[in-house]
Write a protein that holds these residues in place. Structure first.
Motif, mmCIF file in Angstrom:
data_model
loop_
_atom_site.group_PDB
_atom_site.id
_atom_site.type_symbol
_atom_site.label_atom_id
_atom_site.label_comp_id
_atom_site.label_asym_id
_atom_site.label_seq_id
_atom_site.Cartn_x
_atom_site.Cartn_y
_atom_site.Cartn_z
ATOM 1 N N VAL A 86 6.397 1.077 -0.331
ATOM 2 C CA VAL A 86 5.907 0.998 1.052
ATOM 3 C C VAL A 86 5.547 2.371 1.599
ATOM 4 N N ARG A 87 4.819 2.338 2.697
ATOM 5 C CA ARG A 87 4.588 3.543 3.498
ATOM 6 C C ARG A 87 5.283 3.337 4.839
ATOM 7 N N VAL A 88 5.971 4.360 5.305
ATOM 8 C CA VAL A 88 6.605 4.324 6.623
ATOM 9 C C VAL A 88 5.584 4.854 7.628
ATOM 10 N N ILE A 89 5.154 3.985 8.539
ATOM 11 C CA ILE A 89 4.141 4.376 9.514
ATOM 12 C C ILE A 89 4.757 5.162 10.662
ATOM 13 N N ASP A 90 5.935 4.748 11.083
ATOM 14 C CA ASP A 90 6.577 5.382 12.233
ATOM 15 C C ASP A 90 8.078 5.145 12.135
ATOM 16 N N LYS A 91 8.865 6.171 12.421
ATOM 17 C CA LYS A 91 10.318 6.002 12.388
ATOM 18 C C LYS A 91 10.794 5.034 13.468
ATOM 19 N N ALA A 92 9.945 4.802 14.490
ATOM 20 C CA ALA A 92 10.302 3.893 15.575
ATOM 21 C C ALA A 92 9.783 2.473 15.349
ATOM 22 N N ALA A 146 9.780 -2.482 10.165
ATOM 23 C CA ALA A 146 8.455 -2.758 9.616
ATOM 24 C C ALA A 146 7.995 -1.634 8.690
ATOM 25 N N PHE A 147 7.418 -2.044 7.573
ATOM 26 C CA PHE A 147 6.864 -1.103 6.595
ATOM 27 C C PHE A 147 5.486 -1.605 6.171
ATOM 28 N N PHE A 148 4.658 -0.700 5.687
ATOM 29 C CA PHE A 148 3.340 -1.094 5.168
ATOM 30 C C PHE A 148 3.451 -1.221 3.658
ATOM 31 N N ASP A 149 3.356 -2.455 3.171
ATOM 32 C CA ASP A 149 3.504 -2.746 1.749
ATOM 33 C C ASP A 149 2.268 -2.250 0.995
ATOM 34 N N LEU A 150 2.470 -1.379 0.021
ATOM 35 C CA LEU A 150 1.344 -0.761 -0.679
ATOM 36 C C LEU A 150 0.791 -1.611 -1.809
ATOM 37 N N ASP A 151 1.465 -2.697 -2.154
ATOM 38 C CA ASP A 151 0.891 -3.638 -3.122
ATOM 39 C C ASP A 151 0.074 -4.707 -2.415
ATOM 40 N N LEU A 206 9.055 8.663 -2.693
ATOM 41 C CA LEU A 206 8.257 8.764 -3.915
ATOM 42 C C LEU A 206 7.093 9.727 -3.679
ATOM 43 N N ASP A 207 6.731 10.475 -4.690
ATOM 44 C CA ASP A 207 5.526 11.290 -4.606
ATOM 45 C C ASP A 207 4.305 10.394 -4.774
ATOM 46 N N LEU A 208 3.202 10.775 -4.153
ATOM 47 C CA LEU A 208 1.994 9.952 -4.236
ATOM 48 C C LEU A 208 1.485 9.852 -5.673
ATOM 49 N N GLU A 209 1.821 10.845 -6.480
ATOM 50 C CA GLU A 209 1.396 10.811 -7.879
ATOM 51 C C GLU A 209 2.060 9.666 -8.651
ATOM 52 N N ASP A 210 3.167 9.156 -8.116
ATOM 53 C CA ASP A 210 3.884 8.065 -8.777
ATOM 54 C C ASP A 210 3.275 6.692 -8.489
ATOM 55 N N LEU A 211 2.306 6.621 -7.576
ATOM 56 C CA LEU A 211 1.719 5.350 -7.182
ATOM 57 C C LEU A 211 0.622 4.925 -8.137
ATOM 58 N N THR A 212 0.398 3.604 -8.199
ATOM 59 C CA THR A 212 -0.744 3.079 -8.937
ATOM 60 C C THR A 212 -2.006 3.346 -8.116
ATOM 61 N N GLU A 213 -3.151 3.136 -8.733
ATOM 62 C CA GLU A 213 -4.419 3.353 -8.036
ATOM 63 C C GLU A 213 -4.523 2.441 -6.806
ATOM 64 N N LYS A 214 -4.091 1.187 -6.966
ATOM 65 C CA LYS A 214 -4.135 0.244 -5.847
ATOM 66 C C LYS A 214 -3.193 0.675 -4.731
ATOM 67 N N GLN A 215 -2.014 1.091 -5.107
ATOM 68 C CA GLN A 215 -1.044 1.528 -4.099
ATOM 69 C C GLN A 215 -1.539 2.761 -3.354
ATOM 70 N N ARG A 216 -2.158 3.673 -4.053
ATOM 71 C CA ARG A 216 -2.693 4.885 -3.420
ATOM 72 C C ARG A 216 -3.822 4.533 -2.455
ATOM 73 N N ALA A 217 -4.661 3.581 -2.858
ATOM 74 C CA ALA A 217 -5.756 3.154 -1.979
ATOM 75 C C ALA A 217 -5.208 2.521 -0.708
ATOM 76 N N ASN A 218 -4.172 1.693 -0.846
ATOM 77 C CA ASN A 218 -3.565 1.071 0.327
ATOM 78 C C ASN A 218 -2.825 2.092 1.187
ATOM 79 N N ASP A 222 -3.823 5.130 1.645
ATOM 80 C CA ASP A 222 -4.869 5.827 2.397
ATOM 81 C C ASP A 222 -5.443 4.977 3.526
ATOM 82 N N LYS A 223 -5.457 3.650 3.366
ATOM 83 C CA LYS A 223 -6.051 2.787 4.396
ATOM 84 C C LYS A 223 -5.017 2.292 5.413
ATOM 85 N N ALA A 224 -3.752 2.652 5.216
ATOM 86 C CA ALA A 224 -2.699 2.193 6.124
ATOM 87 C C ALA A 224 -2.928 2.732 7.534
ATOM 88 N N PRO A 225 -2.485 2.003 8.562
ATOM 89 C CA PRO A 225 -2.623 2.489 9.943
ATOM 90 C C PRO A 225 -1.909 3.825 10.126
#
Length: 242
Positions: free
Chosen positions: A37-43, A115-120, A171-183, A185-188
Motif C-alpha cells: 500500500v501507499r500511505v496517503i496521509d497519517k490522518a 485507509a490505505f491506497f492498495d498498489l495492486d 518498502l523501497d520503491l525499487e521493491d515494487l512491481t511495475e504495476k505497483q509502481r504505476a499505481n 504514481d497515480k495515487a491521490p
C-alpha cells in the motif's frame, strides 16, 4: 448533528457524481494476508465506538450514539448495550468476577478505520483495527512521515483469534512491481475524508435490542419488553446479516 442538508449544499449533493460518496466496506485482513500500500496521509483514520461479541455478534455502531466520558464510559442517551453494560458493571466488585466479565461483553470499544491506497488494486482499502493495532500502525507512519511520498508499505496481519497484531513495514520503491509502481504514481496526493462514508455498520435502538437478545441478555433487566417492534416505530425490514 443534523440529518438534513439544505440550500446550496443540497443542490451540490444533487448534482454530485462523486464516486467516493458510495458506501464502502472494510477489507478483510486475515492472518497471513499481505497488502502492498501507499500511505496517503497519517490522518487517514476514523474512530468509532463499536459494540459486538467475538464470534457471536458482529461489530456494529449505534445509529444514535450515547454521550461518553473521555475514557469511553457512557453517561447520557444510553443505548441498549450501554444499559446492559452498566447493569453488570454496577453489580461487579472486581473486573474478574462474573458481572465484571459480563459487563466487558457489552461495553463499547474504540475501533479505528484506517485507509490505505492498495498498489495492486489501484484503489483505497479500509481496515478495521483495535486501538492497540492502530497505535502500532500510527507509530510506523509517524516515523516515516517525511518519506510517505517516496516509500510504499507492506500491511500484514499475524496471529489468530483475539491475539492478533497488524504490522506495517516500509518498502523501497525499487521493491515494487511495475504495476505497483504505476499505481503508486497515480495515487491521490491528498486524502478525501468522504472515503469513510458508510463504512460503519449502524444499528438503531430496536435492532440493538434484538442483538442483545441474540447475545443471551435478558432485556427485561434493563426495562425492555420482548416485543421490540413497538419501540420507536417498526424495526427495519432488512434482515440482520448474522
Amino acid at each position: 448533528m443534523t440529518n438534513f442538508t439544505t440550500g446550496a449544499d443540497a443542490l451540490a449533493a444533487l448534482n454530485s457524481n462523486n464516486e467516493s460518496s458510495k458506501n464502502r466496506e472494510f477489507t478483510s485482513i486475515k492472518s497471513g494476508s499481505k497488502f502492498i500500500v501507499r500511505v496517503i496521509d497519517k490522518a487517514a483514520v476514523q474512530m468509532a465506538y463499536s459494540y459486538g461479541i467475538f464470534k457471536q455478534v458482529n461489530s456494529f455502531v449505534a445509529k444514535e450514539p450515547s454521550i461518553k466520558t473521555p475514557n469511553g464510559f457512557p453517561t447520557d442517551n444510553l443505548t441498549p448495550w450501554d444499559k446492559a453494560y452498566k447493569y453488570h458493571k454496577d453489580k461487579s466488585k472486581d473486573f474478574n468476577d462474573e458481572h465484571g466479565q459480563e459487563a466487558s461483553k457489552y461495553r463499547a470499544k474504540q475501533r479505528f478505520a484506517m485507509a490505505f491506497f492498495d498498489l495492486d488494486k489501484g484503489e483505497y482499502i479500509i481496515v478495521d483495527l483495535s486501538k492497540k493495532q492502530a497505535q502500532s500502525i500510527a507509530t510506523v507512519i509517524s516515523k516515516n512521515e517525511s518519506k510517505l511520498g517516496k516509500k510504499a508499505f507492506e500491511l500484514e496481519k499475524v496471529g489468530s483469534g483475539t491475539s492478533t497484531s497488524v504490522m506495517l513495514s516500509p518498502l523501497d520503491l525499487e521493491d515494487l512491481t511495475e504495476k505497483q509502481r504505476a499505481n503508486f504514481d497515480k495515487a491521490p496526493t491528498e486524502f478525501d475524508q468522504t472515503v469513510f462514508n458508510g463504512i460503519w455498520y449502524e444499528q438503531n435502538e430496536a435492532q440493538m435490542i434484538e442483538l442483545l437478545k441474540q447475545a443471551g441478555f435478558n432485556i427485561s433487566l434493563v426495562g425492555y419488553n420482548n416485543v421490540v417492534s413497538t419501540l420507536n416505530g417498526d424495526v427495519d425490514d432488512e434482515p440482520l446479516p448474522f
